[in-house]
Design a protein around this motif. Structure first.
Motif, PDB file in Angstrom:
ATOM      1  N   ILE A  12      59.208   6.808  15.672  1.00  0.00           N
ATOM      2  CA  ILE A  12      59.380   5.362  15.563  1.00  0.00           C
ATOM      3  C   ILE A  12      58.068   4.628  15.772  1.00  0.00           C
ATOM      4  N   LEU A  13      57.237   5.130  16.659  1.00  0.00           N
ATOM      5  CA  LEU A  13      55.993   4.435  16.994  1.00  0.00           C
ATOM      6  C   LEU A  13      54.844   4.746  16.041  1.00  0.00           C
ATOM      7  N   LYS A  14      55.029   5.662  15.101  1.00  0.00           N
ATOM      8  CA  LYS A  14      53.945   6.014  14.185  1.00  0.00           C
ATOM      9  C   LYS A  14      53.447   4.806  13.396  1.00  0.00           C
ATOM     10  N   HIS A  15      54.317   3.822  13.182  1.00  0.00           N
ATOM     11  CA  HIS A  15      53.903   2.622  12.455  1.00  0.00           C
ATOM     12  C   HIS A  15      52.915   1.781  13.266  1.00  0.00           C
ATOM     13  N   LEU A  16      52.724   2.138  14.530  1.00  0.00           N
ATOM     14  CA  LEU A  16      51.791   1.412  15.404  1.00  0.00           C
ATOM     15  C   LEU A  16      50.533   2.222  15.689  1.00  0.00           C
ATOM     16  N   GLU A  17      50.349   3.323  14.968  1.00  0.00           N
ATOM     17  CA  GLU A  17      49.205   4.208  15.223  1.00  0.00           C
ATOM     18  C   GLU A  17      47.879   3.461  15.187  1.00  0.00           C
ATOM     19  N   LYS A  18      47.722   2.560  14.225  1.00  0.00           N
ATOM     20  CA  LYS A  18      46.442   1.853  14.112  1.00  0.00           C
ATOM     21  C   LYS A  18      46.228   0.854  15.247  1.00  0.00           C
ATOM     22  N   HIS A  19      47.297   0.593  16.020  1.00  0.00           N
ATOM     23  CA  HIS A  19      47.182  -0.320  17.149  1.00  0.00           C
ATOM     24  C   HIS A  19      47.207   0.421  18.480  1.00  0.00           C
ATOM     25  N   ARG A  20      47.050   1.740  18.428  1.00  0.00           N
ATOM     26  CA  ARG A  20      47.120   2.560  19.639  1.00  0.00           C
ATOM     27  C   ARG A  20      46.197   2.034  20.734  1.00  0.00           C
ATOM     28  N   SER A  21      44.990   1.659  20.365  1.00  0.00           N
ATOM     29  CA  SER A  21      44.006   1.237  21.370  1.00  0.00           C
ATOM     30  C   SER A  21      44.327  -0.125  21.982  1.00  0.00           C
ATOM     31  N   GLU A  22      45.276  -0.848  21.382  1.00  0.00           N
ATOM     32  CA  GLU A  22      45.635  -2.174  21.907  1.00  0.00           C
ATOM     33  C   GLU A  22      47.007  -2.186  22.582  1.00  0.00           C
ATOM     34  N   MET A  23      47.607  -1.012  22.802  1.00  0.00           N
ATOM     35  CA  MET A  23      48.975  -1.006  23.318  1.00  0.00           C
ATOM     36  C   MET A  23      49.161  -0.064  24.496  1.00  0.00           C
ATOM     37  N   LEU A  24      50.174  -0.362  25.289  1.00  0.00           N
ATOM     38  CA  LEU A  24      50.641   0.515  26.346  1.00  0.00           C
ATOM     39  C   LEU A  24      52.092   0.874  26.051  1.00  0.00           C
TER      40      LEU A  24
END
Length: 448
Positions: free
Chosen positions: A76-88
């Protein structure tokens, strides 16, 4: 209430040519009958937003197996991969007051109403609703005088403010996330056009000064009339009338503050929405654009965004899911239903990714708008089938002005109150409280 003490639904308070309509009160009769009647600083401010999705998550496809920075993104979270560095990714958090705690069924109603309050909502489908002050409204009460709008309540699914929607709980609990007081829910706005008009309707209005000058405090003119009316009302109606007067006074005070604030013009290239889009994805993204615009222009620093009401049975045929969301959430461990829940979860996360993209695209104070935000995303239900409220799905985006170290999966001890996170976010808004709802302290580990 005794019929001899009933007052007309058309009652108004009058004074010096001023007439103020009243909100619905018990003394006006049943609600059903009422309804059928006719820059300069070097440091950018922090902002906070709370985004809610209903009915829980397919947690097996949500929770990373590894802690720390080198975790593998679940499906489910793969769509946020490019935002990994901005998320917890935060696991282990619990909304205890969404549990029954002796009140029986109603997990959906409690999930949303307790999500930001950490308070047990009173089980009623009448008008004696009670929850607690939500974290967004705590912030708005402390810093709301610094912006044109103290807070902005957004949503993409309309909901009733009365009636029984979940096992004896009023519909207001299932459709409202923001609570100004324990008895005063703040309804969300689902029409992008109306949100836009609230934000920018006064910009460039030549008659604004004349109109505001004429708006002397209406309450001053009607105080005597109000005092006489109050004496004939019950305790519940007196409280509702006081809340109503307070809201009107706050609007008037906001008008006064606005006189000393620079005009906020609509940014170039931004068009006024025409109404509610028929396409749900477009609706979600339009609301996301308005949230970004509100933060970008410093129209407000506090917002809530309910993607769909708790217990929503909305179908998603545009992604191949024709069944209702709530119906599917009671999957009985059937893999086919769990797969469709995952699809819905992925769709919501894709809309979240769009919002984060937009926040990152706005430069601010040597970084981006997202750097000066705290965007919480989650649900008050974990597994919709089990109706459990522990180990909730919670994400946090943004660096909070450099006070949060992102890029990690943090696993907390079981039963860690979700409100510990909200208390920690408030501190980063320069709002310091000893506690909030069922919090037990600040959430550790948000900074290195």
């Amino acid at each position: 209430m005794n019929a001899s003490h009933m007052i007309s639904r058309r009652t108004v308070l009058r004074g010096l040519g001023t007439a103020m309509a009243l909100p619905w009160l018990e003394a006006m009769g049943p609600l059903t009958s009422w309804a059928t009647a006719a820059e300069g600083g070097a440091v950018a401010p922090n902002r906070m937003a709370f985004i809610y999705v209903p009915n829980g998550i397919n947690m097996a496809d949500w929770t990373p197996k590894e802690e720390g920075t080198n975790y593998e993104m679940p499906t489910i979270l793969k769509h946020l991969e490019k935002h990994r560095s901005e998320m917890l990714v935060l696991t282990g958090l619990t909304a205890d007051k969404a549990r029954a705690n002796g009140d029986g069924g109603g997990d959906h109603a409690r999930a949303l109403s307790a999500f930001l309050t950490g308070c047990q909502p009173k089980k009623t489908d009448g008008n004696e609703i009670r929850a607690g002050v939500s974290v967004d409204q705590v912030a708005a009460s402390r810093i709301g005088d610094q912006t044109r709008l103290p807070s902005l309540e957004l949503g993409c699914e309309a909901g009733a403010m009365a009636g029984n929607c979940d096992s004896g709980y009023s519909c207001v609990y299932s459709s409202t996330m923001a609570w100004k007081s324990a008895t005063q829910p703040l309804p969300k706005e689902v029409d992008p056009k109306l949100v836009f008009e609230r934000m920018f309707s006064s910009s460039g209005d030549e008659n604004r000064a004349k109109r505001d000058a004429a708006r002397k405090s209406v309450l001053d003119f009607v105080r005597d009339d109000a005092s006489q009316l109050t004496q004939s009302l019950g305790s519940y109606d007196r409280r509702k009338l006081d809340e109503y007067f307070t809201s009107v006074r706050e609007i008037e005070q906001r008008i006064d503050r606005a006189k000393n604030m620079p005009t906020i013009d609509v940014p170039e290239g931004v068009a006024k929405p025409s109404g509610i889009p028929k396409d749900y994805a477009e609706h979600l993204r339009l609301m996301a654009d308005l949230l970004v615009l509100a933060f970008q222009t410093d129209m407000t620093r506090v917002s809530t965004f309910v993607m769909a009401n708790e217990g929503s049975n909305k179908s998603y045929p545009f992604i191949g899911v024709s069944e209702g969301h709530h119906e599917l959430s009671h999957h009985g461990n059937e893999q086919a239903k769990k797969d469709k829940i995952r699809q819905i979860n992925e769709f919501h996360v894709q809309q979240l990714a769009y919002l984060i993209d937009r926040l990152k695209s706005v430069p601010e104070a040597g970084g981006t708008l997202l750097d000066h935000c705290m965007i919480a995303y989650g649900s008050g239900n974990s597994d919709g089938n089990a109706h459990n409220h522990d180990d909730l799905p919670v994400l946090l985006f943004g660096k909070g002005g450099g006070t949060i170290q992102t890029g990690r999966h943090i696993k907390y001890a079981k039963e860690t109150p979700l409100n510990n996170l909200w208390l920690s976010m408030l501190e980063r808004m320069d709002v310091r409280l000893p506690s909030l709802g069922d919090s037990t302290g600040h959430l550790p580990g948000l900074t290195a």
